[in-house]
Every structure is written in C-alpha cells, then in structure tokens.
Motif scaffolding. Structure first.
Motif, PDB file in Angstrom:
ATOM      1  N   ARG A  89       1.376  -1.281   0.268  1.00  0.00           N
ATOM      2  CA  ARG A  89       0.203   0.055   0.035  1.00  0.00           C
ATOM      3  C   ARG A  89       1.157   1.515   0.162  1.00  0.00           C
ATOM      4  O   ARG A  89       2.245   1.403   0.665  1.00  0.00           O
ATOM      5  CB  ARG A  89      -0.704  -0.080   1.525  1.00  0.00           C
ATOM      6  CG  ARG A  89      -2.670  -0.774   1.459  1.00  0.00           C
ATOM      7  CD  ARG A  89      -2.392  -1.359   2.856  1.00  0.00           C
ATOM      8  NE  ARG A  89      -2.781   0.759   2.939  1.00  0.00           N
ATOM      9  CZ  ARG A  89      -5.147   0.089   2.934  1.00  0.00           C
ATOM     10  NH1 ARG A  89      -5.568  -0.268   2.229  1.00  0.00           N
ATOM     11  NH2 ARG A  89      -4.629   1.827   2.836  1.00  0.00           N
ATOM     12  N   SER A  91      -0.002   5.642   0.495  1.00  0.00           N
ATOM     13  CA  SER A  91      -1.130   6.619   0.879  1.00  0.00           C
ATOM     14  C   SER A  91      -0.057   7.918   0.514  1.00  0.00           C
ATOM     15  O   SER A  91       0.666   8.307   1.734  1.00  0.00           O
ATOM     16  CB  SER A  91      -1.642   6.370   2.339  1.00  0.00           C
ATOM     17  OG  SER A  91      -2.951   4.719   2.464  1.00  0.00           O
ATOM     18  N   SER A 108      -2.802   0.621  -4.300  1.00  0.00           N
ATOM     19  CA  SER A 108      -2.631  -1.320  -3.514  1.00  0.00           C
ATOM     20  C   SER A 108      -2.391  -2.117  -4.155  1.00  0.00           C
ATOM     21  O   SER A 108      -3.089  -1.610  -5.623  1.00  0.00           O
ATOM     22  CB  SER A 108      -3.634  -1.165  -2.691  1.00  0.00           C
ATOM     23  OG  SER A 108      -5.331  -1.077  -3.337  1.00  0.00           O
ATOM     24  N   ASN A 213      -6.060  -6.221   5.856  1.00  0.00           N
ATOM     25  CA  ASN A 213      -6.107  -4.446   5.337  1.00  0.00           C
ATOM     26  C   ASN A 213      -6.316  -4.476   6.638  1.00  0.00           C
ATOM     27  O   ASN A 213      -6.887  -4.650   7.902  1.00  0.00           O
ATOM     28  CB  ASN A 213      -7.965  -4.940   4.736  1.00  0.00           C
ATOM     29  CG  ASN A 213      -7.636  -5.038   3.175  1.00  0.00           C
ATOM     30  OD1 ASN A 213      -7.892  -4.489   2.325  1.00  0.00           O
ATOM     31  ND2 ASN A 213      -8.317  -6.128   2.947  1.00  0.00           N
ATOM     32  N   TRP A 215      -8.038  -1.482   8.148  1.00  0.00           N
ATOM     33  CA  TRP A 215      -9.510  -1.269   8.379  1.00  0.00           C
ATOM     34  C   TRP A 215     -10.299  -1.226   7.360  1.00  0.00           C
ATOM     35  O   TRP A 215     -10.397  -1.823   6.366  1.00  0.00           O
ATOM     36  CB  TRP A 215      -9.281   0.525   8.317  1.00  0.00           C
ATOM     37  CG  TRP A 215      -9.226   1.472   7.595  1.00  0.00           C
ATOM     38  CD1 TRP A 215      -9.773   1.373   6.237  1.00  0.00           C
ATOM     39  CD2 TRP A 215      -8.069   1.798   7.311  1.00  0.00           C
ATOM     40  NE1 TRP A 215      -9.440   2.725   5.442  1.00  0.00           N
ATOM     41  CE2 TRP A 215      -7.993   2.898   6.102  1.00  0.00           C
ATOM     42  CE3 TRP A 215      -6.783   2.316   8.051  1.00  0.00           C
ATOM     43  CZ2 TRP A 215      -7.079   4.157   5.598  1.00  0.00           C
ATOM     44  CZ3 TRP A 215      -5.615   2.691   7.692  1.00  0.00           C
ATOM     45  CH2 TRP A 215      -5.929   3.745   6.544  1.00  0.00           C
ATOM     46  N   ARG A 216     -11.611  -1.688   7.803  1.00  0.00           N
ATOM     47  CA  ARG A 216     -13.382  -1.462   7.353  1.00  0.00           C
ATOM     48  C   ARG A 216     -14.052  -0.320   6.972  1.00  0.00           C
ATOM     49  O   ARG A 216     -14.078  -0.599   8.082  1.00  0.00           O
ATOM     50  CB  ARG A 216     -13.282  -2.965   7.199  1.00  0.00           C
ATOM     51  CG  ARG A 216     -14.905  -3.429   6.050  1.00  0.00           C
ATOM     52  CD  ARG A 216     -14.250  -2.548   4.954  1.00  0.00           C
ATOM     53  NE  ARG A 216     -15.313  -3.580   4.484  1.00  0.00           N
ATOM     54  CZ  ARG A 216     -16.064  -3.806   2.943  1.00  0.00           C
ATOM     55  NH1 ARG A 216     -15.048  -1.762   2.518  1.00  0.00           N
ATOM     56  NH2 ARG A 216     -16.953  -3.526   2.335  1.00  0.00           N
ATOM     57  N   SER A 241      -8.593  -3.594  -1.340  1.00  0.00           N
ATOM     58  CA  SER A 241      -9.341  -1.606  -1.663  1.00  0.00           C
ATOM     59  C   SER A 241     -10.409  -1.348  -0.295  1.00  0.00           C
ATOM     60  O   SER A 241     -11.129  -2.259   0.317  1.00  0.00           O
ATOM     61  CB  SER A 241     -10.761  -2.428  -2.972  1.00  0.00           C
ATOM     62  OG  SER A 241     -11.361  -1.010  -2.788  1.00  0.00           O
ATOM     63  N   ASP A 242      -9.605  -0.383   0.052  1.00  0.00           N
ATOM     64  CA  ASP A 242     -10.642   0.361   1.117  1.00  0.00           C
ATOM     65  C   ASP A 242     -12.501   0.659   0.366  1.00  0.00           C
ATOM     66  O   ASP A 242     -13.400   1.031   1.354  1.00  0.00           O
ATOM     67  CB  ASP A 242     -10.152   2.039   1.564  1.00  0.00           C
ATOM     68  CG  ASP A 242      -9.174   1.580   2.032  1.00  0.00           C
ATOM     69  OD1 ASP A 242      -8.338   0.393   2.339  1.00  0.00           O
ATOM     70  OD2 ASP A 242      -7.800   3.168   2.275  1.00  0.00           O
ATOM     71  N   SER A 296      -5.484   3.635  12.462  1.00  0.00           N
ATOM     72  CA  SER A 296      -4.384   2.238  12.369  1.00  0.00           C
ATOM     73  C   SER A 296      -2.929   2.236  13.171  1.00  0.00           C
ATOM     74  O   SER A 296      -2.699   1.131  13.807  1.00  0.00           O
ATOM     75  CB  SER A 296      -4.224   2.358  10.814  1.00  0.00           C
ATOM     76  OG  SER A 296      -3.207   0.562  10.643  1.00  0.00           O
TER      77      SER A 296
END
Length: 361
Positions: A89, A91, A108, A213, A215-216, A241-242, A296
C-alpha cells in the motif's frame, strides 16, 4: 436470528450464503470515493461510474473515456513508487487537486501485478487528535493490565472518531466474539459489554479480508453502491480496496442494530485475527485518510504490546509446566519405562489433577 428471519431463509442457508459470498469480487464501490484499476502495464481496466465527481480532465469528461488509457499524469508517480508484492500500500495525503478540492490517494497492489488507485476527499487541514500520536504502548504484565490497555485503546478510538459507540470485540478459541470493553457517547442507551456473538457473525471470508487490510470503513450502509465500467467482463480483485462495496447481508445486519456507519480495525498476531476494535455511528460519516492512518497506527501500537504480552505468557506457561512435570520425567528416567514407574507416578498424578483415581492402560 432477526436478520435470518427477515430474509426468509433458515440459518444453515444463511451461513452457507455468507461463507460463499465473494466479497473481493463485488464489482462495485462505496460512493464516498472513486476508483481506477490498472493492469500490470499501467493501463486502466476499470473505473468507477462516479470518477468525474472527483476527478476530470478535458479529454475524459465521462467515466468510460478513461478505459484503456493511462492514469492521469499526476497519479502515475505514486503508482511507480508502489511496491510490487501483493497487498503493498501507498497512502498520499492531498496528492492531487480534484473537482472540489484536494484528494487523498491510496494505491494497493493486486495479486495479478495490477493496482487499485482510490481517490477520496482530503482532510489534510484537520487538526489531528493528540491521542493519535500514541505510537508506543508498554506490554501488559497480567490480564488486568491487558484489560486496562484494551479500555484505553477503545477510549482513544472514541475520541479520535467522534463516533457514538466503540467496543473491543475479542475472538475466543472457538471463533465466537465477546465484547471485552466498550465506551459510548453520553446520549447512547444500551450496552454490548459482556455480550457474546456467534462465529458466523464474522464469516471466514470476512476474517480473511481483515487479515489483509488495516481497516474496514462502511461510510453509509444505506447508500447505493457505485458500479464500475470495465474493458472486460471480469470484475476486478478488490481484496485490498478501502472502497470495496459492503455486503448486502452486512448492511441489513447494521440496519437492524441501528448503525449507519461502521469502522473496524483488526488486531492480528502471528497471522491470526485476535480481535476487532469496532466503532459505530447512527448517522452517515466518513473519515479522511489521515485520520484512518492515525487510528491504524494507534491499533498497531496496541497490537505490538498485546503480542509481547502473549509471548511472555506463553513462555511463563511453558516454564511452569516444565517445573510442575519435572518429577514425572525424573521418575521415568530412573525406572526406564512407564509401567515400573507407575507406583511413583500415580500419587503425583492424583495430587496434580485433584483426582480420586488413576489407571494405566
């Protein structure tokens, strides 16, 4: 059971349908962001129908016009920086200017070598919460200290998100979930504290995605999903994918709980999902990327401390077992075999296990 009855199916069929749902191949995203999917050559194979709400050029004034071409130049540099391993990933806060302001971008890497590029409105100008900078947490000494650390984590997530309810959902050895800690906003009535939820509430397919991942976020369980335009009939792999769309089954589950927005932060140790920190809100809410990254990081600090605690506990347990059972091993060494050592073994077994009798078969 209310969810199952609402859909008019029996529990076995409900569980089976949940486990077979291909969540990563949903073929749609949530509407609070937009998405490009590129192949290993960098050409766009999929684009969300709402892309022009976030980003538009003179050459591409509608979504299908992007298909088959390269990413916008401003997004290509990040793609080149993205690692090659699946799940990597990158960001970038405020990486580019969109139609209505700055956009955050998350890249990602897919297993195929392609990549998912997601755009969301930036919150870079927001002031971070002070608790979001807690990146170190001392390993707990015992179970009460672990519980206190869990409670502090829940309090921090509540403060950072501003959601109405946050709880620590611990997974037991049989896969069920138990709420160990909970904090709520003052106006919230009712509590999940101490409640246990069956393992099927978080299906194996969903747990596998949590392992991959950080977070969701489901920003609005009532919002319509956004379709993807494509150069082929195959839906893209949205494992990392977020923005991946929410399961309709899960949206019903949230609605029945009176929840419109949900954020889940996984706690994983040794490749095992140990717990989820879950935040709920009754109104639609979205969180900017920098806030999600801070949350996170806070959870990673707790996970490291929890991992150290678990390792120390395992070592102490093994050391204790070694001391307790060393007389049994010594007796076996002296006698050379179990049958002749039995008269010495039996009293020790009775004492160790508080038994009334012991039999050698």
């Amino acid at each position: 059971m209310n969810d199952i009855a609402m859909l008019g199916v029996d529990s076995a069929k409900w569980i089976e349908s949940c486990e077979q749902e291909k969540l990563h191949l949903s073929g749609a995203i949530q509407p609070h962001g937009a998405l490009f999917v590129v192949d290993s050559q960098g050409d766009i194979t999929h684009v969300s129908a709402n892309i022009t709400d976030f980003y538009q050029t003179a050459e591409c004034v509608d979504a299908p016009a992007w298909l088959g071409g390269p990413l916008p130049t401003v997004l290509q540099a990040g793609l080149h920086r993205l690692g090659a391993a699946p799940g990597q990933r990158l960001s970038l806060i405020g990486a580019c200017e969109g139609r209505t302001g700055a956009l955050d971008v998350v890249y990602s890497r897919q297993a195929s070598g392609g990549a998912v590029v997601e755009l969301t409105h930036s919150g870079a100008n927001l002031t971070p919460s002070p608790v979001a900078h807690i990146l170190m947490e001392s390993p707990p000494d015992d179970a009460p200290h672990l519980h206190a650390a869990q409670a502090t984590l829940v309090e921090d997530v509540l403060a950072i998100t501003g959601f109405e309810r946050v709880f620590y959902h611990h997974f037991t050895a049989d896969g069920d979930g138990e709420v160990m800690c909970e904090r709520t906003a003052p106006q919230i009535v009712g509590s999940y504290l101490g409640l246990r939820f069956p393992a099927t509430d978080v299906p194996a397919v969903a747990r596998a995605l949590y392992l991959k991942n950080p977070w969701r976020l489901i920003a609005d369980a009532t919002a319509a999903n956004v379709a993807l335009f494509s150069t082929c009939q195959t839906p893209p792999d949205l494992t990392y994918s977020d923005l991946r769309s929410a399961s309709p089954v899960h949206c019903i589950y949230m609605t029945n709980m009176g929840v419109r927005t949900s954020l889940s932060l996984p706690i994983t140790i040794g490749g095992e999902l140990r717990a989820l920190v879950v935040a709920h809100h009754s109104e639609a809410r979205t969180l900017p990327l920098h806030t999600l990254e801070q949350l996170s990081a806070r959870v990673r600090a707790h996970t490291l401390a929890y991992s150290c605690y678990s390792s120390r506990r395992s070592i102490r347990l093994m050391d204790g077992l070694s001391v307790r059972f060393s007389p049994f091993i010594d007796a076996l060494h002296r006698h050379g075999e179990l049958e002749s050592a039995w008269m010495e073994y039996a009293p020790q077994l009775l004492e160790e296990f508080g038994a009334d009798g012991a039999v050698l078969c």
